[in-house]
Design a protein around this motif. Sequence first.
Motif, PDB file in Angstrom:
ATOM      1  N   LEU A  46       0.827  -1.217   0.000  1.00 21.35           N
ATOM      2  CA  LEU A  46       0.000   0.000   0.000  1.00 21.35           C
ATOM      3  C   LEU A  46       0.857   1.262   0.000  1.00 21.35           C
ATOM      4  O   LEU A  46       0.537   2.250  -0.655  1.00 21.35           O
ATOM      5  CB  LEU A  46      -0.912   0.014   1.234  1.00 21.35           C
ATOM      6  CG  LEU A  46      -2.393  -0.174   0.905  1.00 21.35           C
ATOM      7  CD1 LEU A  46      -2.695  -1.639   0.677  1.00 21.35           C
ATOM      8  CD2 LEU A  46      -3.263   0.373   2.009  1.00 21.35           C
ATOM      9  N   TRP A  47       1.947   1.212   0.750  1.00 19.62           N
ATOM     10  CA  TRP A  47       2.862   2.357   0.835  1.00 19.62           C
ATOM     11  C   TRP A  47       3.382   2.702  -0.566  1.00 19.62           C
ATOM     12  O   TRP A  47       3.328   3.856  -0.992  1.00 19.62           O
ATOM     13  CB  TRP A  47       4.020   2.014   1.788  1.00 19.62           C
ATOM     14  CG  TRP A  47       5.102   3.022   1.881  1.00 19.62           C
ATOM     15  CD1 TRP A  47       4.949   4.381   2.021  1.00 19.62           C
ATOM     16  CD2 TRP A  47       6.510   2.769   1.846  1.00 19.62           C
ATOM     17  NE1 TRP A  47       6.188   4.984   2.090  1.00 19.62           N
ATOM     18  CE2 TRP A  47       7.155   4.013   1.985  1.00 19.62           C
ATOM     19  CE3 TRP A  47       7.281   1.618   1.734  1.00 19.62           C
ATOM     20  CZ2 TRP A  47       8.545   4.136   2.007  1.00 19.62           C
ATOM     21  CZ3 TRP A  47       8.671   1.729   1.766  1.00 19.62           C
ATOM     22  CH2 TRP A  47       9.281   2.984   1.897  1.00 19.62           C
ATOM     23  N   ILE A  48       3.845   1.671  -1.291  1.00 18.00           N
ATOM     24  CA  ILE A  48       4.423   1.898  -2.627  1.00 18.00           C
ATOM     25  C   ILE A  48       3.337   2.339  -3.616  1.00 18.00           C
ATOM     26  O   ILE A  48       3.506   3.323  -4.343  1.00 18.00           O
ATOM     27  CB  ILE A  48       5.163   0.619  -3.124  1.00 18.00           C
ATOM     28  CG1 ILE A  48       6.376   0.362  -2.216  1.00 18.00           C
ATOM     29  CG2 ILE A  48       5.597   0.764  -4.578  1.00 18.00           C
ATOM     30  CD1 ILE A  48       6.972  -1.018  -2.328  1.00 18.00           C
ATOM     31  N   VAL A  49       2.194   1.618  -3.616  1.00 15.54           N
ATOM     32  CA  VAL A  49       1.126   1.952  -4.574  1.00 15.54           C
ATOM     33  C   VAL A  49       0.592   3.368  -4.308  1.00 15.54           C
ATOM     34  O   VAL A  49       0.408   4.151  -5.235  1.00 15.54           O
ATOM     35  CB  VAL A  49      -0.011   0.894  -4.525  1.00 15.54           C
ATOM     36  CG1 VAL A  49      -1.167   1.290  -5.439  1.00 15.54           C
ATOM     37  CG2 VAL A  49       0.528  -0.469  -4.924  1.00 15.54           C
ATOM     38  N   LYS A  51       2.146   5.863  -2.983  1.00 16.68           N
ATOM     39  CA  LYS A  51       3.180   6.826  -3.417  1.00 16.68           C
ATOM     40  C   LYS A  51       3.044   7.081  -4.917  1.00 16.68           C
ATOM     41  O   LYS A  51       3.108   8.221  -5.370  1.00 16.68           O
ATOM     42  CB  LYS A  51       4.578   6.264  -3.118  1.00 16.68           C
ATOM     43  CG  LYS A  51       5.088   6.612  -1.744  1.00 16.68           C
ATOM     44  CD  LYS A  51       6.375   7.442  -1.859  1.00 16.68           C
ATOM     45  CE  LYS A  51       6.894   7.890  -0.512  1.00 16.68           C
ATOM     46  NZ  LYS A  51       6.167   8.935   0.106  1.00 16.68           N
ATOM     47  N   CYS A  52       2.844   5.980  -5.680  1.00 22.23           N
ATOM     48  CA  CYS A  52       2.700   6.108  -7.134  1.00 22.23           C
ATOM     49  C   CYS A  52       1.442   6.903  -7.470  1.00 22.23           C
ATOM     50  O   CYS A  52       1.481   7.817  -8.300  1.00 22.23           O
ATOM     51  CB  CYS A  52       2.623   4.729  -7.792  1.00 22.23           C
ATOM     52  SG  CYS A  52       4.138   3.801  -7.599  1.00 22.23           S
ATOM     53  N   ILE A  53       0.328   6.568  -6.794  1.00 21.34           N
ATOM     54  CA  ILE A  53      -0.939   7.271  -7.063  1.00 21.34           C
ATOM     55  C   ILE A  53      -0.780   8.767  -6.787  1.00 21.34           C
ATOM     56  O   ILE A  53      -1.156   9.614  -7.595  1.00 21.34           O
ATOM     57  CB  ILE A  53      -2.099   6.675  -6.215  1.00 21.34           C
ATOM     58  CG1 ILE A  53      -2.387   5.244  -6.686  1.00 21.34           C
ATOM     59  CG2 ILE A  53      -3.357   7.526  -6.315  1.00 21.34           C
ATOM     60  CD1 ILE A  53      -3.405   4.496  -5.844  1.00 21.34           C
ATOM     61  N   LEU A  54      -0.181   9.083  -5.617  1.00 25.18           N
ATOM     62  CA  LEU A  54      -0.013  10.492  -5.236  1.00 25.18           C
ATOM     63  C   LEU A  54       0.906  11.237  -6.199  1.00 25.18           C
ATOM     64  O   LEU A  54       0.655  12.391  -6.532  1.00 25.18           O
ATOM     65  CB  LEU A  54       0.523  10.599  -3.815  1.00 25.18           C
ATOM     66  CG  LEU A  54      -0.538  10.701  -2.724  1.00 25.18           C
ATOM     67  CD1 LEU A  54       0.115  10.737  -1.362  1.00 25.18           C
ATOM     68  CD2 LEU A  54      -1.408  11.950  -2.905  1.00 25.18           C
ATOM     69  N   PRO A  59       1.182  15.614  -6.136  1.00 24.57           N
ATOM     70  CA  PRO A  59       2.338  15.552  -5.233  1.00 24.57           C
ATOM     71  C   PRO A  59       2.026  16.385  -3.987  1.00 24.57           C
ATOM     72  O   PRO A  59       2.010  17.608  -4.037  1.00 24.57           O
ATOM     73  CB  PRO A  59       3.461  16.158  -6.058  1.00 24.57           C
ATOM     74  CG  PRO A  59       2.934  16.233  -7.460  1.00 24.57           C
ATOM     75  CD  PRO A  59       1.454  16.291  -7.375  1.00 24.57           C
ATOM     76  N   ALA A  60       1.718  15.682  -2.875  1.00 21.48           N
ATOM     77  CA  ALA A  60       1.140  16.314  -1.682  1.00 21.48           C
ATOM     78  C   ALA A  60       1.859  17.573  -1.227  1.00 21.48           C
ATOM     79  O   ALA A  60       1.250  18.635  -1.104  1.00 21.48           O
ATOM     80  CB  ALA A  60       1.078  15.309  -0.549  1.00 21.48           C
ATOM     81  N   LEU A  61       3.165  17.452  -1.010  1.00 20.82           N
ATOM     82  CA  LEU A  61       3.895  18.583  -0.449  1.00 20.82           C
ATOM     83  C   LEU A  61       3.881  19.767  -1.401  1.00 20.82           C
ATOM     84  O   LEU A  61       3.728  20.909  -0.991  1.00 20.82           O
ATOM     85  CB  LEU A  61       5.334  18.142  -0.150  1.00 20.82           C
ATOM     86  CG  LEU A  61       6.032  18.960   0.926  1.00 20.82           C
ATOM     87  CD1 LEU A  61       5.339  18.764   2.267  1.00 20.82           C
ATOM     88  CD2 LEU A  61       7.492  18.547   1.034  1.00 20.82           C
TER      89      LEU A  61
END
Length: 295
Positions: A46-49, A51-54, A59-61
């Motif tokens: 989930l962490w990797i997926v 990250k890809c989605i975001l 890009p949050a930041l």
Amino acid sequence: MYLLSAMAFASTFYACKYGKKGLKRSFQWLSPHIWWHPSSRQDYVLWIVNKCILSIFAPALFSQAAIATWIYYQSLNWTYIVSPIELDTSWVIALFTLSFFIVDDFSRFIVHWLMHRSSILWSFHQVHHSAVTMTPFTVFRTHPVEGLLFTLRSALAQGAVIGVFAAFFPQQISLFTVFGVLISTYIFNLLGANLRHSTLPISYGKTIEAFFISPAQHQLHHSLNPIHFDCNFGVTLAVWDRLFGTLQFGHDHQELQFGITGKIQYNSVFTLYSQPFYLAWRIIKKNVISLKKGP
Ligand SMILES: [Zn+2]
Ligand SMILES: [Zn+2]
């Protein structure tokens, strides 16, 4: 570094409090039964997926920084409406940092509380709660819809504080101050979040836990025992939970089972992403039908 600092903190805490026995206990957490558990493996995926989605959609930041910058420049015009206040710059920065921290923490609490109150939002938040064992990676076990909501929350909370301060102290708050505070809050949250998601119940004792949420308290929030349901929504400060009557104290020796009750089984990563949409859709459909039928 993130994991090493978590481990260093845990072993120092247990060694100081319980000596050799404590040290042994902190090392038990390194067991592959926890780190290679199917639930932990889902966390990594989930962490990797996510990250890809975001990185594809928002890009949050960057988007947060862009919104904060936009609000900063907008609020410079508000000085026509409010009259600026004269105050020493160091005081302004101290006040700004404190206000920023309080508003940020309270808005996190309220969004988290709402995620447990609203059945539609809970459909998405239960992905985080479906973890049956915890490592610091569990913090990334969230549905992208929740990620989006929290990005919006931080942009709005930051915007509100930046706007008010730039209007009242136009010459004293610069973009450097704003980003300095943003980065320090981010690091602070990162450090504080280390052991919340772990199987190590670290309690700070009642006196401190009445003001700051300890890892043991967040673990109670994940507990399967009904007596712990809907407690400790806070991230850093415990005062919000005290105000809402949802605070529970942790204990170094608490033995908890984590997860969610109900029939839903999150056996695959695919169900973790798709099931919340299905559940939310079912709730919306049910509400629309009952609205059509009338009282
Ligand atoms: Zn929760
Ligand atoms: Zn959690």
